[in-house]
Design a protein around this motif. Structure first.
Motif, short mmCIF file in Angstrom:
data_model
loop_
_atom_site.label_atom_id
_atom_site.label_comp_id
_atom_site.label_asym_id
_atom_site.label_seq_id
_atom_site.Cartn_x
_atom_site.Cartn_y
_atom_site.Cartn_z
N GLU A 110 45.94 11.03 31.50
CA GLU A 110 47.04 11.67 32.22
C GLU A 110 46.86 13.17 31.96
O GLU A 110 47.29 13.67 30.92
CB GLU A 110 48.40 11.20 31.69
CG GLU A 110 48.68 9.74 31.90
CD GLU A 110 49.93 9.25 31.18
OE1 GLU A 110 50.67 10.07 30.59
OE2 GLU A 110 50.17 8.04 31.22
N PRO A 111 46.18 13.89 32.86
CA PRO A 111 45.92 15.30 32.60
C PRO A 111 47.22 16.07 32.32
O PRO A 111 48.24 15.82 32.97
CB PRO A 111 45.27 15.81 33.88
CG PRO A 111 44.71 14.59 34.53
CD PRO A 111 45.66 13.47 34.16
N PRO A 112 47.19 16.97 31.36
CA PRO A 112 48.40 17.75 31.07
C PRO A 112 48.78 18.63 32.26
O PRO A 112 47.91 19.08 33.02
CB PRO A 112 48.01 18.59 29.86
CG PRO A 112 46.53 18.55 29.79
CD PRO A 112 46.07 17.33 30.51
N ALA A 113 50.07 18.83 32.41
CA ALA A 113 50.59 19.64 33.51
C ALA A 113 51.92 20.25 33.06
O ALA A 113 52.52 19.79 32.09
CB ALA A 113 50.78 18.78 34.75
N ALA A 114 52.39 21.26 33.79
CA ALA A 114 53.68 21.86 33.49
C ALA A 114 54.74 20.76 33.48
O ALA A 114 54.64 19.82 34.25
CB ALA A 114 54.01 22.92 34.53
N PRO A 115 55.67 20.83 32.58
CA PRO A 115 56.01 21.92 31.68
C PRO A 115 55.27 21.90 30.35
O PRO A 115 55.62 22.67 29.45
CB PRO A 115 57.51 21.75 31.48
CG PRO A 115 57.70 20.26 31.50
CD PRO A 115 56.70 19.76 32.52
N GLU A 116 54.25 21.06 30.20
CA GLU A 116 53.48 21.08 28.94
C GLU A 116 52.83 22.44 28.78
O GLU A 116 52.44 23.08 29.74
CB GLU A 116 52.39 20.00 28.96
CG GLU A 116 52.90 18.59 28.84
CD GLU A 116 51.77 17.58 28.79
OE1 GLU A 116 51.30 17.27 27.68
OE2 GLU A 116 51.35 17.12 29.88
N ASN A 117 52.71 22.86 27.53
CA ASN A 117 52.04 24.12 27.20
C ASN A 117 50.54 23.82 27.20
O ASN A 117 50.00 23.30 26.23
CB ASN A 117 52.50 24.62 25.83
CG ASN A 117 51.95 25.97 25.48
OD1 ASN A 117 51.57 26.74 26.34
ND2 ASN A 117 51.90 26.24 24.19
N CYS A 118 49.88 24.10 28.34
CA CYS A 118 48.49 23.66 28.48
C CYS A 118 47.68 24.63 29.33
O CYS A 118 48.23 25.39 30.12
CB CYS A 118 48.43 22.27 29.10
SG CYS A 118 49.13 22.17 30.75
N ILE A 119 46.39 24.58 29.11
CA ILE A 119 45.44 25.24 29.99
C ILE A 119 44.33 24.24 30.28
O ILE A 119 44.07 23.34 29.49
CB ILE A 119 44.85 26.54 29.39
CG1 ILE A 119 44.12 26.27 28.07
CG2 ILE A 119 45.92 27.60 29.24
CD1 ILE A 119 43.36 27.49 27.52
#
Length: 141
Positions: A110-119
């Motif tokens: 599950e690729p990270p996405a907003a609102p997670e703090n991710c790049i």
């Protein structure tokens, strides 16, 4: 994994809880920490941040609620195609993760996405470019 059997949530959650506890301990002692792990699901990343329960703990005498040990986490998602990652995995010698399990990793992701703090950074970049991107992101936070 070494036997060719993909891990499931029951396998991963205790390990992630231990990692959370280590992160909380190390951050509380003033260390800056880099953790490399395949937190494939949002739930796994949430455990790294908040622990297994992720709910407020009852405070002491004041009766106020406090957040459980929570860490600030920047997720660096190294993204790449199945073909590129498979090719690299096939070149590894003596690694615990057999190439046959890669498909299960992609299916679980599950690729990270907003609102997670991710790049997100492509694995097509060279290591120096990847490190520079991460370093610049951390300077802005």
């Amino acid at each position: 994994m070494g036997r060719g059997i993909p891990l499931n949530d029951q396998d991963r959650i205790p390990w992630l809880c231990n990692l959370h506890d280590m992160l909380v301990r190390d951050v509380a002692s003033g260390q800056r920490v880099v953790l490399a792990c395949s937190a494939l699901k949002k739930m796994y990343r949430d455990i790294l941040i908040r622990g297994k329960d992720g709910t407020a703990l009852k405070g002491g005498e004041s009766g106020k609620e406090e957040k459980p040990g929570e860490v600030q986490l920047l997720v660096v998602h190294l993204s790449g195609s199945f073909e590129v990652i498979s090719g690299r995995l096939l070149k590894r010698k003596g690694h615990f993760m057999p190439p046959e399990l890669l498909q299960s990793q992609f299916e679980t992701l599950e690729p990270p996405a907003a609102p997670e703090n991710c790049i997100q950074i492509s694995v097509d970049k060279n290591v120096s470019e990847i490190i520079a991107t991460i370093t610049e992101t951390l300077k802005m936070k």
